[in-house]
Design an enzyme around this catalytic site. Structure first.
Site, PDB file in Angstrom:
ATOM      1  N   GLU A 188       0.977 -60.337  45.354  1.00 23.54           N
ATOM      2  CA  GLU A 188      -0.346 -60.139  45.960  1.00 23.54           C
ATOM      3  C   GLU A 188      -0.744 -58.663  45.921  1.00 23.54           C
ATOM      4  OE1 GLU A 188      -0.248 -62.114  49.784  1.00 23.54           O
ATOM      5  OE2 GLU A 188      -0.211 -64.073  48.801  1.00 23.54           O
ATOM      6  N   ALA A 248      -3.615 -55.673  47.928  1.00 20.17           N
ATOM      7  CA  ALA A 248      -4.558 -55.390  49.005  1.00 20.17           C
ATOM      8  C   ALA A 248      -5.987 -55.720  48.570  1.00 20.17           C
ATOM      9  CB  ALA A 248      -4.454 -53.926  49.410  1.00 20.17           C
ATOM     10  N   SER A 249      -6.244 -55.608  47.274  1.00 20.33           N
ATOM     11  CA  SER A 249      -7.515 -56.065  46.711  1.00 20.33           C
ATOM     12  C   SER A 249      -7.274 -57.514  46.290  1.00 20.33           C
ATOM     13  CB  SER A 249      -7.887 -55.188  45.513  1.00 20.33           C
ATOM     14  OG  SER A 249      -9.075 -55.643  44.939  1.00 20.33           O
ATOM     15  N   GLU A 283       3.666 -68.768  38.828  1.00 19.75           N
ATOM     16  CA  GLU A 283       3.775 -69.472  37.548  1.00 19.75           C
ATOM     17  C   GLU A 283       3.356 -68.579  36.383  1.00 19.75           C
ATOM     18  OE1 GLU A 283       2.348 -70.410  40.327  1.00 19.75           O
ATOM     19  OE2 GLU A 283       2.098 -72.577  40.475  1.00 19.75           O
TER      20      GLU A 283
END
Ligand code: THU
EC number: 3.5.4.5
Length: 130
Positions: free
Chosen positions: A42, A44-45, A53
């Protein structure tokens, strides 16, 4: 297939999911017999997040190993999760009939499906003008 799920489960610990807290591990098996793992990464944007996958598929392809046979997806949750549409399209590029194994981290629930059933009409490169 059990080994593939186990590799995806082991990868879970490296998931980077501080925002959703939804950790995903994936493992791709290729014809060569090699397994490539991936986790969701992930950002922060938020929109820059990449699914587990796709990370696993890109690792395989970047090693020159494109013949994908199966993809296992393991989630740290009570129910298995199916790959998102973007990941289905990316897997279909290399094998529209790939076996998809979806499992929970505790392995109590395991679902298998053919990618063709999950994603019957992938966009194919042969539609592009030469
Ligand atoms: N995610 C995956 O890694 N794979 C999927 O098939 C569905 C969603 C990730 C993206 C994001 O980090 C988190 O799960 C919540 O959507």
């Amino acid at each position: 297939m059990e080994e593939l799920v186990e590799k995806a489960r082991e990868a879970l610990k490296n998931a980077y999911a501080p925002y959703s807290k939804f950790r995903v591990g994936a493992a791709v098996l290729t014809k060569s017999g090699k397994i490539y793992t991936g986790v969701n990464v992930e950002n922060a944007s938020y929109g820059l997040t990449v699914c587990a996958e796709r990370v696993a598929v890109f690792k395989a392809v970047s090693e020159g190993d494109r013949d994908i046979v199966a993809v296992a997806v393991v989630v740290d949750s009570d129910e298995p999760a199916a790959p998102c549409g973007a990941c289905r399209q990316v897997i279909a590029e290399f094998n529209p009939d790939a076996l998809v194994i979806m499992a929970t981290a505790d392995k109590r629930k395991v679902i298998t499906a053919n990618l063709r059933d999950l994603f019957p009409s992938p966009f194919r490169g042969d539609k592009l003008k030469s």
